[in-house]
Write a protein that holds these residues in place. Sequence first.
Motif, mmCIF file in Angstrom:
data_model
loop_
_atom_site.group_PDB
_atom_site.id
_atom_site.type_symbol
_atom_site.label_atom_id
_atom_site.label_comp_id
_atom_site.label_asym_id
_atom_site.label_seq_id
_atom_site.Cartn_x
_atom_site.Cartn_y
_atom_site.Cartn_z
ATOM 1 N N ALA A 107 -70.637 23.044 60.397
ATOM 2 C CA ALA A 107 -71.528 23.775 61.277
ATOM 3 C C ALA A 107 -73.127 23.037 61.202
ATOM 4 O O ALA A 107 -73.796 22.846 62.136
ATOM 5 N N LYS A 108 -73.385 23.204 59.990
ATOM 6 C CA LYS A 108 -74.692 22.768 59.603
ATOM 7 C C LYS A 108 -74.701 21.169 59.679
ATOM 8 O O LYS A 108 -75.893 20.470 60.191
ATOM 9 N N GLN A 109 -73.878 20.418 59.358
ATOM 10 C CA GLN A 109 -74.073 19.033 59.327
ATOM 11 C C GLN A 109 -73.977 18.573 60.756
ATOM 12 O O GLN A 109 -74.422 17.445 61.260
ATOM 13 N N GLU A 110 -73.121 19.174 61.641
ATOM 14 C CA GLU A 110 -72.903 18.802 62.934
ATOM 15 C C GLU A 110 -73.828 19.423 63.783
ATOM 16 O O GLU A 110 -73.979 19.188 65.119
ATOM 17 N N ILE B 171 -69.236 28.352 66.997
ATOM 18 C CA ILE B 171 -68.035 28.322 66.413
ATOM 19 C C ILE B 171 -66.936 29.063 66.910
ATOM 20 O O ILE B 171 -67.444 30.272 67.093
ATOM 21 N N LEU B 172 -65.749 28.574 67.403
ATOM 22 C CA LEU B 172 -64.894 29.215 68.325
ATOM 23 C C LEU B 172 -63.638 29.232 67.451
ATOM 24 O O LEU B 172 -63.051 28.092 67.086
ATOM 25 N N LEU B 173 -63.010 30.192 67.215
ATOM 26 C CA LEU B 173 -61.781 30.516 66.268
ATOM 27 C C LEU B 173 -60.701 31.412 66.849
ATOM 28 O O LEU B 173 -61.137 32.078 67.564
ATOM 29 N N GLY B 174 -59.407 31.220 66.425
ATOM 30 C CA GLY B 174 -58.510 32.208 67.205
ATOM 31 C C GLY B 174 -58.651 33.283 65.867
ATOM 32 O O GLY B 174 -59.248 33.121 65.133
ATOM 33 N N ILE C 92 -67.498 33.099 67.392
ATOM 34 C CA ILE C 92 -66.397 34.027 68.056
ATOM 35 C C ILE C 92 -65.067 33.757 67.759
ATOM 36 O O ILE C 92 -64.671 32.502 67.475
ATOM 37 N N THR C 93 -64.144 34.835 67.678
ATOM 38 C CA THR C 93 -62.678 34.599 67.360
ATOM 39 C C THR C 93 -62.031 35.231 68.791
ATOM 40 O O THR C 93 -62.538 36.057 69.375
#
Length: 264
Positions: A111-114, A119-122, A180-181
């Motif tokens: 996330a820092k690199q990009e 961030i979206l996760l299940g 967010i999940t």
Amino acid sequence: MSGRVLVGVKRVIDYAVKIRVKPDNTGVVTDGVKHSMNPFCEIAVEEAVKLKEKKLIKEVVAVSCGPQQSQETIRTALAMGADRGIHVDVSGKDYENLGPLQVSKILAALAKQEDAQLILLGKQAIDDDCNQTGQMTAALLDWPQGTFASEVSLEGDKINLVREIDGGLEHIKINTPAVITADLRLNTPRYATLPNIMDSLMNNETELHKPNHRTSLCVGLIPLFETVAPEDMQGGTDRSGAMLRHTVLQSGKPKRIILSCLCI
């Protein structure tokens, strides 16, 4: 918000496969078994693609940690509408030791690199059901988090969320960047069409990373748990659990205990 979104996609045993336990009871048989994308990760990918279609975000990046076969999962995400993929190559014994904490550290570094804004996760994976990666990723980044989301809407640098909780629904508003999940009722994932699948095979926009000391993805892939059966532990059977608890606390490593329960 018009930024980049990272979406975690995990390769798991397909939900329709009948699970078989290994003879030594240390896990389940994975060799020669059909795998697919975790269903909750599919929901996360669909939500990210919908946000891009509404021109609320500019790029969707699918991230998967695992062996070479994880690239198949990334290609599925690309066929669903993701722009590019990142494969963090973890295989062999290291893959067996890969848990939510290590994945969270990898996601936080990416996330820092990009320079990701979201961030979206299940909410969880159907193989381990841990429900930990999203929360730990938010903690490592010191970002707001919205878990168990059943509705997501963006308003500038704010995110309106509807969360599914035990008592019903909770409406919250958080700032970006955030984690967010996705819960089950957030959306219905689209099918990856054959033309899109072929495009993802021919135009494979996937970057390969290895989590070692020479990269920013350096994480400790050491075993955090040991799987043992109750009959192999000293003290035998104790209905109160006091002896079991004492044995675990006396050991130097947390143990994932295999218990047999009888419900009456």
